[in-house]
Design a protein around this motif. Structure first.
Motif, PDB file in Angstrom:
ATOM      1  N   ASP A  47       0.817  -1.215   0.000  1.00 41.52           N
ATOM      2  CA  ASP A  47       0.000   0.000   0.000  1.00 41.52           C
ATOM      3  C   ASP A  47       0.847   1.260   0.000  1.00 41.52           C
ATOM      4  N   ASP A  48       1.944   1.262   0.783  1.00 41.50           N
ATOM      5  CA  ASP A  48       2.733   2.496   0.857  1.00 41.50           C
ATOM      6  C   ASP A  48       3.380   2.824  -0.480  1.00 41.50           C
ATOM      7  N   LEU A  49       3.760   1.800  -1.252  1.00 45.31           N
ATOM      8  CA  LEU A  49       4.325   2.045  -2.580  1.00 45.31           C
ATOM      9  C   LEU A  49       3.239   2.515  -3.547  1.00 45.31           C
ATOM     10  N   THR A  50       2.055   1.938  -3.449  1.00 47.62           N
ATOM     11  CA  THR A  50       0.941   2.386  -4.287  1.00 47.62           C
ATOM     12  C   THR A  50       0.593   3.843  -3.996  1.00 47.62           C
ATOM     13  N   VAL A  51       0.580   4.220  -2.720  1.00 47.27           N
ATOM     14  CA  VAL A  51       0.340   5.611  -2.342  1.00 47.27           C
ATOM     15  C   VAL A  51       1.372   6.524  -2.979  1.00 47.27           C
ATOM     16  N   ASN A  52       2.637   6.130  -2.907  1.00 45.80           N
ATOM     17  CA  ASN A  52       3.712   6.945  -3.475  1.00 45.80           C
ATOM     18  C   ASN A  52       3.531   7.146  -4.972  1.00 45.80           C
ATOM     19  N   ILE A  53       3.105   6.103  -5.673  1.00 44.56           N
ATOM     20  CA  ILE A  53       2.910   6.190  -7.128  1.00 44.56           C
ATOM     21  C   ILE A  53       1.727   7.098  -7.453  1.00 44.56           C
ATOM     22  N   LEU A  54       0.598   6.889  -6.781  1.00 48.02           N
ATOM     23  CA  LEU A  54      -0.606   7.650  -7.082  1.00 48.02           C
ATOM     24  C   LEU A  54      -0.460   9.123  -6.705  1.00 48.02           C
ATOM     25  N   GLN A  55       0.386   9.424  -5.709  1.00 47.92           N
ATOM     26  CA  GLN A  55       0.568  10.816  -5.316  1.00 47.92           C
ATOM     27  C   GLN A  55       1.274  11.641  -6.391  1.00 47.92           C
ATOM     28  N   ARG A  56       1.801  10.997  -7.398  1.00 44.86           N
ATOM     29  CA  ARG A  56       2.428  11.734  -8.501  1.00 44.86           C
ATOM     30  C   ARG A  56       1.378  12.334  -9.440  1.00 44.86           C
ATOM     31  N   LEU A  57       0.130  11.933  -9.272  1.00 43.97           N
ATOM     32  CA  LEU A  57      -0.979  12.546 -10.001  1.00 43.97           C
ATOM     33  C   LEU A  57      -1.536  13.697  -9.178  1.00 43.97           C
ATOM     34  N   ASP A  58      -2.236  14.621  -9.851  1.00 46.70           N
ATOM     35  CA  ASP A  58      -2.886  15.662  -9.064  1.00 46.70           C
ATOM     36  C   ASP A  58      -4.248  15.166  -8.595  1.00 46.70           C
ATOM     37  N   ALA A  59      -4.870  15.949  -7.717  1.00 48.39           N
ATOM     38  CA  ALA A  59      -6.104  15.507  -7.072  1.00 48.39           C
ATOM     39  C   ALA A  59      -7.202  15.225  -8.083  1.00 48.39           C
ATOM     40  N   LYS A  60      -7.288  16.033  -9.128  1.00 50.48           N
ATOM     41  CA  LYS A  60      -8.331  15.820 -10.137  1.00 50.48           C
ATOM     42  C   LYS A  60      -8.168  14.468 -10.814  1.00 50.48           C
ATOM     43  N   ILE A  62      -6.726  11.788  -9.661  1.00 51.36           N
ATOM     44  CA  ILE A  62      -6.998  10.694  -8.725  1.00 51.36           C
ATOM     45  C   ILE A  62      -8.494  10.496  -8.548  1.00 51.36           C
ATOM     46  N   ILE A  63      -9.207  11.592  -8.273  1.00 48.84           N
ATOM     47  CA  ILE A  63     -10.630  11.480  -7.942  1.00 48.84           C
ATOM     48  C   ILE A  63     -11.475  11.150  -9.171  1.00 48.84           C
ATOM     49  N   MET A  64     -11.128  11.695 -10.326  1.00 47.75           N
ATOM     50  CA  MET A  64     -11.959  11.511 -11.511  1.00 47.75           C
ATOM     51  C   MET A  64     -11.622  10.253 -12.299  1.00 47.75           C
ATOM     52  N   SER A  65     -10.421   9.664 -12.091  1.00 55.05           N
ATOM     53  CA  SER A  65     -10.092   8.499 -12.915  1.00 55.05           C
ATOM     54  C   SER A  65      -9.309   7.415 -12.173  1.00 55.05           C
ATOM     55  N   ALA A  66      -8.196   7.740 -11.534  1.00 57.76           N
ATOM     56  CA  ALA A  66      -7.308   6.705 -10.997  1.00 57.76           C
ATOM     57  C   ALA A  66      -8.006   5.811  -9.981  1.00 57.76           C
ATOM     58  N   GLN A  67      -8.814   6.374  -9.111  1.00 59.55           N
ATOM     59  CA  GLN A  67      -9.461   5.571  -8.072  1.00 59.55           C
ATOM     60  C   GLN A  67     -10.476   4.581  -8.641  1.00 59.55           C
ATOM     61  N   LEU A  68     -10.858   4.755  -9.893  1.00 62.12           N
ATOM     62  CA  LEU A  68     -11.846   3.878 -10.524  1.00 62.12           C
ATOM     63  C   LEU A  68     -11.208   2.694 -11.257  1.00 62.12           C
ATOM     64  N   VAL A  69      -9.886   2.605 -11.257  1.00 57.27           N
ATOM     65  CA  VAL A  69      -9.194   1.562 -12.023  1.00 57.27           C
ATOM     66  C   VAL A  69      -9.469   0.171 -11.459  1.00 57.27           C
ATOM     67  N   CYS A  70      -9.405   0.018 -10.143  1.00 58.81           N
ATOM     68  CA  CYS A  70      -9.611  -1.281  -9.522  1.00 58.81           C
ATOM     69  C   CYS A  70      -9.980  -1.084  -8.058  1.00 58.81           C
ATOM     70  N   SER A  71     -10.440  -2.154  -7.426  1.00 60.83           N
ATOM     71  CA  SER A  71     -10.864  -2.050  -6.027  1.00 60.83           C
ATOM     72  C   SER A  71      -9.699  -1.732  -5.102  1.00 60.83           C
ATOM     73  N   THR A  72      -8.505  -2.202  -5.449  1.00 64.04           N
ATOM     74  CA  THR A  72      -7.326  -1.899  -4.623  1.00 64.04           C
ATOM     75  C   THR A  72      -7.029  -0.408  -4.642  1.00 64.04           C
ATOM     76  N   TRP A  73      -7.033   0.191  -5.817  1.00 63.29           N
ATOM     77  CA  TRP A  73      -6.767   1.630  -5.894  1.00 63.29           C
ATOM     78  C   TRP A  73      -7.896   2.420  -5.240  1.00 63.29           C
ATOM     79  N   TRP A  74      -9.118   1.936  -5.347  1.00 61.64           N
ATOM     80  CA  TRP A  74     -10.237   2.606  -4.681  1.00 61.64           C
ATOM     81  C   TRP A  74     -10.002   2.636  -3.168  1.00 61.64           C
ATOM     82  N   ARG A  75      -9.569   1.503  -2.604  1.00 61.56           N
ATOM     83  CA  ARG A  75      -9.318   1.433  -1.167  1.00 61.56           C
ATOM     84  C   ARG A  75      -8.154   2.336  -0.768  1.00 61.56           C
ATOM     85  N   VAL A  76      -7.070   2.283  -1.537  1.00 61.14           N
ATOM     86  CA  VAL A  76      -5.889   3.095  -1.222  1.00 61.14           C
ATOM     87  C   VAL A  76      -6.219   4.581  -1.314  1.00 61.14           C
TER      88      VAL A  76
END
Length: 308
Positions: A47-60, A62-76
């Motif tokens: 999870d901590d590595l996934t957080v580090n990767i996703l934080q390279r995106l901006d908030a828009k 993450i919220i509008m697309s990245a979190q919808l990729v899979c259930s793991t990313w949704w949880r993270v």
């Protein structure tokens, strides 16, 4: 017509010449269901590595697309550690939804907020300030239609603030606003301002009187004068970086210039920019050591102050 003996011989010959038809034994795999497709490899990451990767995106993103990729990313993406740093550049009607959703997910752990490129009213700023008591760094870049009083009141709630960067504000703040911010944010160590005023002596006097702990100060395109520069040097004894870019009204031929060069480690006194510089718009002029998320601790976040 064949005799009985001939018939018997013919039948025996046919039986002997018929070859047996080979049969294939059914293998276990042929009757089993086809294998399920493999899971995407990224869901196996810690999870901590996934957080580090996703934080390279901006908030828009993450919220509008990245979190919808899979259930793991949704949880993270629901983890408050994901939202200790929020960078958001977004115009249009979705800005307020995205900004407030991101702040909600931080659950009060927000440390750095950078907002840029907006033309919206500032009522949501109070919502952010009321839920971000730990905020250390605030950047508000290229804003329109935010009343200066709304912005000032919101900033005054952020008493732990150490860095404040305000760029291309309209309407502009006043010297009284500078005074209120300095009094309300006593831990302020880095301040940058690029507003719409020209005569700026009263402003820098307010900085000198009310922001004594500054280490970094950046001002852009103002008439300051020697009186204003002296107010900064007298009121900010810990100042290490002073950038007065495209600022006029300074006479540094005498002792004032020597005082600046002796005291300030990183000094820019730029009063005559080239035409190419005038034509260039650089929205990151205020920050040469931008605070970023990194993987240096267990949460995936490391706060890097501008003033180190």
């Amino acid at each position: 017509m064949l005799s009985e003996g001939a018939k018997s011989e013919s039948s025996e010959l046919m039986i002997q010449t018929k070859l047996p038809i080979p049969t294939m034994a059914a293998s276990p795999s042929s009757s089993a269901a086809p294998p399920l497709p493999l899971s995407p490899p990224w869901i196996e990451l810690p999870d901590d590595l996934t957080v580090n990767i996703l934080q390279r995106l901006d908030a828009k993103e993450i919220i509008m697309s990245a979190q919808l990729v899979c259930s793991t990313w949704w949880r993270v993406c629901k983890n408050p550690a994901m939202w200790r740093v929020i960078h958001l550049h977004c115009a249009g009607d979705k800005f307020e939804f995205i900004c407030l959703r991101a702040v909600d997910r931080s659950q009060g752990q927000l440390l750095e907020l950078k907002l840029s490129g907006f033309e919206v009213d500032g009522g949501w700023l109070h919502y952010v300030a009321d839920r971000s008591s730990q905020l250390r760094c605030l950047t508000v870049d290229v804003f329109r239609r935010i009343e200066s009083s709304v912005l000032t009141v919101a900033i005054k709630k952020l008493t732990q603030l150490e860095e404040l960067h305000l760029s291309l504000m309209d309407p502009s703040l006043s010297p009284d606003d500078f005074e209120s911010i300095g009094i309300s944010c006593p831990m302020l160590k880095s301040f940058a301002y690029n507003g719409g005023q020209w005569e700026f002596t009263e402003y820098v006097v307010a900085i000198g009187k009310n922001m004594p702990n500054l280490r970094h100060l950046r001002l852009f395109s103002y008439c300051i004068g020697n009186q204003g520069l002296e107010a900064i040097l007298d009121g900010c004894p810990n100042l290490e970086l002073l950038h007065l870019q495209r600022c006029s009204g300074l006479d540094l031929q005498g002792g004032l210039g020597k005082r600046c060069s002796d005291r300030i480690k990183d000094l820019i006194l730029d009063s005559e920019p080239s035409q190419s510089e005038c034509d260039q718009v650089d929205y990151d002029w205020y920050n040469d050591n931008e605070s970023t998320a990194s993987d240096s601790d267990h949460s995936g976040y490391a706060y890097v102050p501008d003033f180190i």
